[in-house]
Design an enzyme around this catalytic site. Structure first.
Site, PDB file in Angstrom:
ATOM      1  N   HIS A  19       0.725  -1.133   0.047  1.00  0.00           N
ATOM      2  CA  HIS A  19      -0.042  -0.018   0.037  1.00  0.00           C
ATOM      3  C   HIS A  19       0.896   1.392  -0.121  1.00  0.00           C
ATOM      4  O   HIS A  19       0.399   2.340  -0.480  1.00  0.00           O
ATOM      5  CB  HIS A  19      -0.785   0.197   1.200  1.00  0.00           C
ATOM      6  CG  HIS A  19      -1.925  -1.300   1.144  1.00  0.00           C
ATOM      7  ND1 HIS A  19      -2.723  -1.559   2.142  1.00  0.00           N
ATOM      8  CD2 HIS A  19      -2.423  -1.617  -0.033  1.00  0.00           C
ATOM      9  CE1 HIS A  19      -3.637  -2.476   1.771  1.00  0.00           C
ATOM     10  NE2 HIS A  19      -3.312  -2.734   0.475  1.00  0.00           N
ATOM     11  N   HIS A  42      -8.098  -8.033  -7.878  1.00  0.00           N
ATOM     12  CA  HIS A  42      -8.551  -8.905  -6.679  1.00  0.00           C
ATOM     13  C   HIS A  42      -8.700  -7.767  -5.486  1.00  0.00           C
ATOM     14  O   HIS A  42      -7.835  -7.630  -4.723  1.00  0.00           O
ATOM     15  CB  HIS A  42      -7.408  -9.866  -6.028  1.00  0.00           C
ATOM     16  CG  HIS A  42      -7.164 -10.912  -7.286  1.00  0.00           C
ATOM     17  ND1 HIS A  42      -6.570 -10.746  -8.281  1.00  0.00           N
ATOM     18  CD2 HIS A  42      -7.449 -12.234  -7.225  1.00  0.00           C
ATOM     19  CE1 HIS A  42      -6.526 -11.735  -9.114  1.00  0.00           C
ATOM     20  NE2 HIS A  42      -6.848 -12.888  -8.415  1.00  0.00           N
ATOM     21  N   SER A  97      -6.647  -1.523  -0.899  1.00  0.00           N
ATOM     22  CA  SER A  97      -6.180  -0.965  -2.014  1.00  0.00           C
ATOM     23  C   SER A  97      -7.178  -0.068  -3.106  1.00  0.00           C
ATOM     24  O   SER A  97      -6.787   1.023  -3.413  1.00  0.00           O
ATOM     25  CB  SER A  97      -5.369  -1.768  -3.205  1.00  0.00           C
ATOM     26  OG  SER A  97      -5.920  -2.809  -2.859  1.00  0.00           O
ATOM     27  N   GLU A 115     -13.854  -8.426  -7.907  1.00  0.00           N
ATOM     28  CA  GLU A 115     -14.053  -9.252  -6.724  1.00  0.00           C
ATOM     29  C   GLU A 115     -14.764 -10.429  -6.851  1.00  0.00           C
ATOM     30  O   GLU A 115     -16.090 -10.076  -7.193  1.00  0.00           O
ATOM     31  CB  GLU A 115     -14.372  -8.244  -5.133  1.00  0.00           C
ATOM     32  CG  GLU A 115     -14.693  -9.248  -4.076  1.00  0.00           C
ATOM     33  CD  GLU A 115     -13.326 -10.006  -3.525  1.00  0.00           C
ATOM     34  OE1 GLU A 115     -12.160  -9.469  -3.576  1.00  0.00           O
ATOM     35  OE2 GLU A 115     -13.471 -11.063  -3.403  1.00  0.00           O
ATOM     36  N   ASP A 139     -14.124 -12.971 -12.105  1.00  0.00           N
ATOM     37  CA  ASP A 139     -12.735 -13.316 -11.925  1.00  0.00           C
ATOM     38  C   ASP A 139     -11.882 -12.435 -12.592  1.00  0.00           C
ATOM     39  O   ASP A 139     -12.045 -11.672 -13.746  1.00  0.00           O
ATOM     40  CB  ASP A 139     -12.598 -14.743 -13.090  1.00  0.00           C
ATOM     41  CG  ASP A 139     -11.037 -14.951 -13.007  1.00  0.00           C
ATOM     42  OD1 ASP A 139     -10.679 -15.620 -12.035  1.00  0.00           O
ATOM     43  OD2 ASP A 139     -10.434 -14.949 -14.108  1.00  0.00           O
ATOM     44  N   GLY A 140     -11.272 -11.771 -11.755  1.00  0.00           N
ATOM     45  CA  GLY A 140     -10.051 -10.591 -11.980  1.00  0.00           C
ATOM     46  C   GLY A 140      -9.200 -10.769 -13.062  1.00  0.00           C
ATOM     47  O   GLY A 140      -8.915 -10.037 -13.679  1.00  0.00           O
ATOM     48  N   ASP A 160      -3.607  -8.595  -7.205  1.00  0.00           N
ATOM     49  CA  ASP A 160      -3.337  -8.827  -5.745  1.00  0.00           C
ATOM     50  C   ASP A 160      -3.851 -10.194  -5.219  1.00  0.00           C
ATOM     51  O   ASP A 160      -4.818 -10.098  -4.426  1.00  0.00           O
ATOM     52  CB  ASP A 160      -3.621  -7.693  -4.819  1.00  0.00           C
ATOM     53  CG  ASP A 160      -3.278  -7.890  -3.376  1.00  0.00           C
ATOM     54  OD1 ASP A 160      -2.256  -8.670  -2.922  1.00  0.00           O
ATOM     55  OD2 ASP A 160      -3.818  -6.902  -2.587  1.00  0.00           O
TER      56      ASP A 160
HETATM   57  N1  SAM Z   1      -6.124  -5.801  -2.950  1.00  0.00           N
HETATM   58  C1  SAM Z   1      -6.678  -6.028  -1.735  1.00  0.00           C
HETATM   59  C2  SAM Z   1      -6.043  -4.733  -0.557  1.00  0.00           C
HETATM   60  O1  SAM Z   1      -4.871  -4.758  -0.854  1.00  0.00           O
HETATM   61  O2  SAM Z   1      -6.712  -4.172   0.034  1.00  0.00           O
HETATM   62  C3  SAM Z   1      -6.936  -7.237  -0.904  1.00  0.00           C
HETATM   63  C4  SAM Z   1      -7.099  -8.107  -1.699  1.00  0.00           C
HETATM   64  S1  SAM Z   1      -7.238  -9.912  -1.168  1.00  0.00           S
HETATM   65  C5  SAM Z   1      -5.405 -10.314  -1.249  1.00  0.00           C
HETATM   66  C6  SAM Z   1      -7.438 -10.857  -2.460  1.00  0.00           C
HETATM   67  C7  SAM Z   1      -9.020 -10.886  -2.693  1.00  0.00           C
HETATM   68  O3  SAM Z   1      -9.130 -11.550  -3.703  1.00  0.00           O
HETATM   69  C8  SAM Z   1      -9.821 -11.634  -1.741  1.00  0.00           C
HETATM   70  O4  SAM Z   1     -11.039 -10.631  -1.392  1.00  0.00           O
HETATM   71  C9  SAM Z   1     -10.642 -12.668  -2.532  1.00  0.00           C
HETATM   72  O5  SAM Z   1     -12.018 -12.911  -2.486  1.00  0.00           O
HETATM   73  C10 SAM Z   1     -10.520 -12.104  -3.860  1.00  0.00           C
HETATM   74  N2  SAM Z   1     -10.463 -13.313  -5.189  1.00  0.00           N
HETATM   75  C11 SAM Z   1      -9.831 -14.422  -5.091  1.00  0.00           C
HETATM   76  N3  SAM Z   1      -9.816 -15.081  -6.361  1.00  0.00           N
HETATM   77  C12 SAM Z   1     -10.469 -14.125  -7.046  1.00  0.00           C
HETATM   78  C13 SAM Z   1     -10.520 -14.041  -8.482  1.00  0.00           C
HETATM   79  N4  SAM Z   1     -10.204 -15.000  -9.173  1.00  0.00           N
HETATM   80  N5  SAM Z   1     -11.054 -13.009  -8.899  1.00  0.00           N
HETATM   81  C14 SAM Z   1     -11.307 -11.898  -8.280  1.00  0.00           C
HETATM   82  N6  SAM Z   1     -11.146 -11.841  -6.909  1.00  0.00           N
HETATM   83  C15 SAM Z   1     -10.737 -12.995  -6.391  1.00  0.00           C
END
Ligand code: SAM
Length: 263
Positions: A19, A42, A97, A115, A139-140, A160
């Site tokens: 961050h 993500h 983020s 997300e 899916d991201g 992320d």
């Molecule tokens: N980027 C955020 C931050 O720094 O505040 C934290 C994100 S956290 C590490 C990862 C997130 O990705 C989780 O909320 C999870 O539910 C989500 N996630 C997992 N697989 C995913 C995918 N294929 N596509 C989108 N989101 C996904």
């Protein structure tokens, strides 16, 4: 089914690394009077309450931002965003983020977040409502591949993942190369954990071979608790903004002089 929830880890030293570099990079990029696109694959829920039972259970924020707050100067973009979020939501609030990005961007910029987790997505939409943006419960990786290159082309993509899906380590180099081929000018920042046993190393080796101009920046820290496998945090950045390496060196110095002290 996804089980990862970032509230258990919000504000840990990996977040401080990711961050602080994100806030710095967006501050630099928004200094130029040209619009930019911010995308995130993500997103998580965007805003965290560090008094939540989940955050208290792991104690990661106590070993993270509670200590690292004092490391950054008052004019650092990360300190500035933390201050604004605490003014709005109280001293125990911590920005994820998406909120760091939204606080850094200008009305001329755009923000697109994906997300997958239903509850995290619902919370994300609510936490981002004061800022606006485009939110996708999908899916991201698919979002990034379908949206890149964005308009405007000047922009930043944060990747992320939670690394819950072990095949991520194998598929990430190919997917990031694909995104870069579609969007040659985009800044792409991948975060990855450094765990005991270093499962990230083959992935980073493949990324560095595919994208030799990109920059890798890693910091180390003691585990947040006994038996915790995370001992560092890494960023792999394609097209890093000018000055990124100097800022990374400053952050490295903070981690090596402060993060290793007894907890
Ligand atoms: N980027 C955020 C931050 O720094 O505040 C934290 C994100 S956290 C590490 C990862 C997130 O990705 C989780 O909320 C999870 O539910 C989500 N996630 C997992 N697989 C995913 C995918 N294929 N596509 C989108 N989101 C996904």
């Amino acid at each position: 089914m996804l089980s990862y929830q970032h509230i258990y880890h919000a504000g840990n030293l990996a977040d401080v690394h990711k961050h602080s570099m994100l806030a710095w990079a967006l501050d630099y990029m928004t200094a130029k009077d040209k619009p930019l696109s911010y995308l995130e694959t993500h997103a998580g829920r965007g805003l965290y309450d560090l008094t939540d039972a989940a955050a208290l259970k792991t104690g990661e924020a106590a070993q993270g931002i509670a200590r690292a707050d004092a490391w950054f100067s008052a004019d650092h973009p990360y300190t500035q965003v933390l201050g604004r979020i605490r003014d709005k939501h109280g001293s125990d609030a911590y920005p994820g983020s998406p909120v760091i990005a939204a606080e850094s961007l200008r009305p001329m910029d755009s923000i697109t977040l994906s997300e997958l987790h239903p509850q995290e997505f619902a919370a994300l939409k609510q936490n981002m409502s004061p800022y606006g943006g485009v939110f996708k419960q999908m899916d991201g990786w698919e979002m990034a591949l379908s949206m890149c290159p964005p308009e405007p082309r000047r922009g930043f993509l944060l990747i992320d993942p939670s690394f819950e899906v072990k095949s991520d380590y194998q598929t990430i180099p190919r997917t990031i190369s694909q995104i870069h081929r579609k969007w040659g000018v985009g800044v792409i920042m991948l975060w990855y954990p450094i765990l005991t046993g270093a499962p990230h190393e083959p992935m980073i080796g493949a990324l560095q071979s595919a994208l030799p101009e990109a920059v890798t920046h890693e910091v180390s820290f003691p585990p947040a608790r006994d038996g915790h496998r995370m001992v560092g945090s890494g960023l792999f950045v394609v097209n890093p903004p000018y000055g990124f390496q100097q800022e990374a060196a400053r952050i490295s110095a903070l981690f090596s002089s402060r993060a290793g002290s007894p907890m």
